[in-house]
Design an enzyme around this catalytic site. Structure first.
Site, PDB file in Angstrom:
ATOM      1  N   HIS A 259      45.097  34.601  45.038  1.00 57.34           N
ATOM      2  CA  HIS A 259      44.957  36.048  45.228  1.00 57.34           C
ATOM      3  C   HIS A 259      46.258  36.651  45.751  1.00 57.34           C
ATOM      4  O   HIS A 259      46.834  37.528  45.145  1.00 57.34           O
ATOM      5  CB  HIS A 259      43.801  36.374  46.163  1.00 57.34           C
ATOM      6  CG  HIS A 259      43.463  37.826  46.140  1.00 57.34           C
ATOM      7  ND1 HIS A 259      44.164  38.750  46.865  1.00 57.34           N
ATOM      8  CD2 HIS A 259      42.545  38.501  45.433  1.00 57.34           C
ATOM      9  CE1 HIS A 259      43.671  39.957  46.608  1.00 57.34           C
ATOM     10  NE2 HIS A 259      42.692  39.835  45.744  1.00 57.34           N
TER      11      HIS A 259
ATOM     12  N   GLU B 145      48.396  39.375  43.489  1.00 55.85           N
ATOM     13  CA  GLU B 145      48.790  40.578  44.223  1.00 55.85           C
ATOM     14  C   GLU B 145      50.057  40.441  45.047  1.00 55.85           C
ATOM     15  O   GLU B 145      50.422  41.336  45.779  1.00 55.85           O
ATOM     16  CB  GLU B 145      47.625  41.036  45.108  1.00 55.85           C
ATOM     17  CG  GLU B 145      46.519  41.543  44.214  1.00 55.85           C
ATOM     18  CD  GLU B 145      45.411  42.291  44.896  1.00 55.85           C
ATOM     19  OE1 GLU B 145      45.445  42.429  46.120  1.00 55.85           O
ATOM     20  OE2 GLU B 145      44.503  42.716  44.175  1.00 55.85           O
TER      21      GLU B 145
ATOM     22  N   HIS C  73      39.204  38.806  39.046  1.00 54.72           N
ATOM     23  CA  HIS C  73      40.626  38.480  38.871  1.00 54.72           C
ATOM     24  C   HIS C  73      40.812  37.387  37.808  1.00 54.72           C
ATOM     25  O   HIS C  73      41.741  37.453  36.997  1.00 54.72           O
ATOM     26  CB  HIS C  73      41.248  38.012  40.188  1.00 54.72           C
ATOM     27  CG  HIS C  73      41.478  39.125  41.164  1.00 54.72           C
ATOM     28  ND1 HIS C  73      42.173  40.262  40.847  1.00 54.72           N
ATOM     29  CD2 HIS C  73      41.096  39.277  42.463  1.00 54.72           C
ATOM     30  CE1 HIS C  73      42.224  41.063  41.898  1.00 54.72           C
ATOM     31  NE2 HIS C  73      41.565  40.489  42.890  1.00 54.72           N
TER      32      HIS C  73
END
Ligand code: CO
Length: 298
Positions: free
Chosen positions: A178, A210, A243
């Site tokens: 992530h 991210e 995601h």
């Protein structure tokens, strides 16, 4: 400053001060609270449920509860499926109301980042609470990637997870974490990459959706390993949720890693969209962490 405070709490090893029983000799009642970010993708939920089931099976006499840290996801699930999943603070308040005296908080997060800080905040607040609304003891496990040794353990799990694919020397495993741009815990992804390099140099490529390393970093690394011609895309997350489905492997999204890698000349790309929570070795590692808390107590 906020971050610094949490760093100190973390350094104190996520061991929320055990408020030991100055409360007399009444019965103790123990519960475990599994805290996940959550997912609103129904098929991805089984990764979280697998961890919950593993804990229930390991501790048959203990009440095991589940809380999600994502309010957006909690509200979406309530609206779409009528299922109410508490926040960590709601879950702790409920446990207190039901007479539990000892709680073990078990985060399923990968890194001790912002979401984990939020859990520490709640746990610390409850640990500070005295009297009838407080607990006698709250303890807490660390996330999967917390420090050198745990990164080595996860690297070991990933080696087993992709054992058959790794036999083909032209195959590289692309892992999407992530990532968190403003938090020092993001460095755990590089620590994991180091551990993976030590076990299988040039075979695993860790990136984040991210933060850093980015997909561009992954591609630069791939270019330094021209022997890698086939790729496997997989989430480095507990669930294969939004995601994984879209940012990693979305066919229609021109910005998905799948399509970016295709544009960079990789034609043979397969997907392994299974959350790490479904991996029996990850469940095993979670149980080991819980047992390690008990041992630290003795
Ligand atoms: Co996200």
């Amino acid at each position: 400053m906020q971050k610094l405070i949490s760093a100190f709490i973390l350094a104190a090893l996520i061991f929320i001060p055990s408020i030991s029983s100055a409360k007399g000799n009444h019965e103790t009642k123990s519960a475990m609270l599994i805290v996940s970010f959550g997912t609103s993708v129904p098929e991805a939920r089984k990764a979280i449920d697998n961890l919950v089931d593993a804990v229930k099976k390991e501790f048959p006499g203990v009440d095991v509860r589940l809380a999600f840290t994502s309010n957006i996801i909690r509200r979406k699930i309530l609206k779409e499926h009528g299922e109410s999943i508490p926040t960590p603070s709601q879950a702790l308040a409920n446990l207190n109301d039901e007479g539990f005296t000892h709680v073990t908080i078990i985060p399923t997060h990968m890194i001790p980042g912002e979401e984990f800080d939020e859990i520490i905040n709640v746990a610390s607040a409850f640990a500070d609470m005295r009297g009838k609304f407080g607990f006698e003891k709250i303890s807490m496990c660390s996330p999967f990637l917390t420090g050198v040794k745990s990164c080595e353990t996860v690297a070991e799990i990933l080696m087993k997870r992709f054992e058959s694919q790794l036999k083909d020397k032209e195959t590289g495993i692309i892992l999407m974490g992530h990532g968190t741009p403003e938090h020092f815990a993001n460095a755990q992804y590089l620590q994991l990459q180091l551990a993976l390099n030590q076990k299988a140099y040039g075979r695993f490529f860790v990136g984040t959706v991210e933060s850093s390393p980015s997909i561009d970093d992954v591609i630069s690394d791939l270019k330094r390993n021209p022997q890698i011609k086939k790729l496997i895309l997989s989430p480095l997350m507990i669930v294969a949720g939004d995601h994984a489905q879209n940012d990693l492997a979305g066919e229609d999204d021109p910005e998905s890693w799948l399509n970016i890698l295709r544009k960079n000349g990789y034609k043979d790309i397969s997907k392994y969209l299974v959350g790490l929570g479904e991996d029996k070795n990850m469940a095993h590692e979670l149980l080991r962490k819980i047992h390690a808390l008990d041992e630290a107590d003795e």
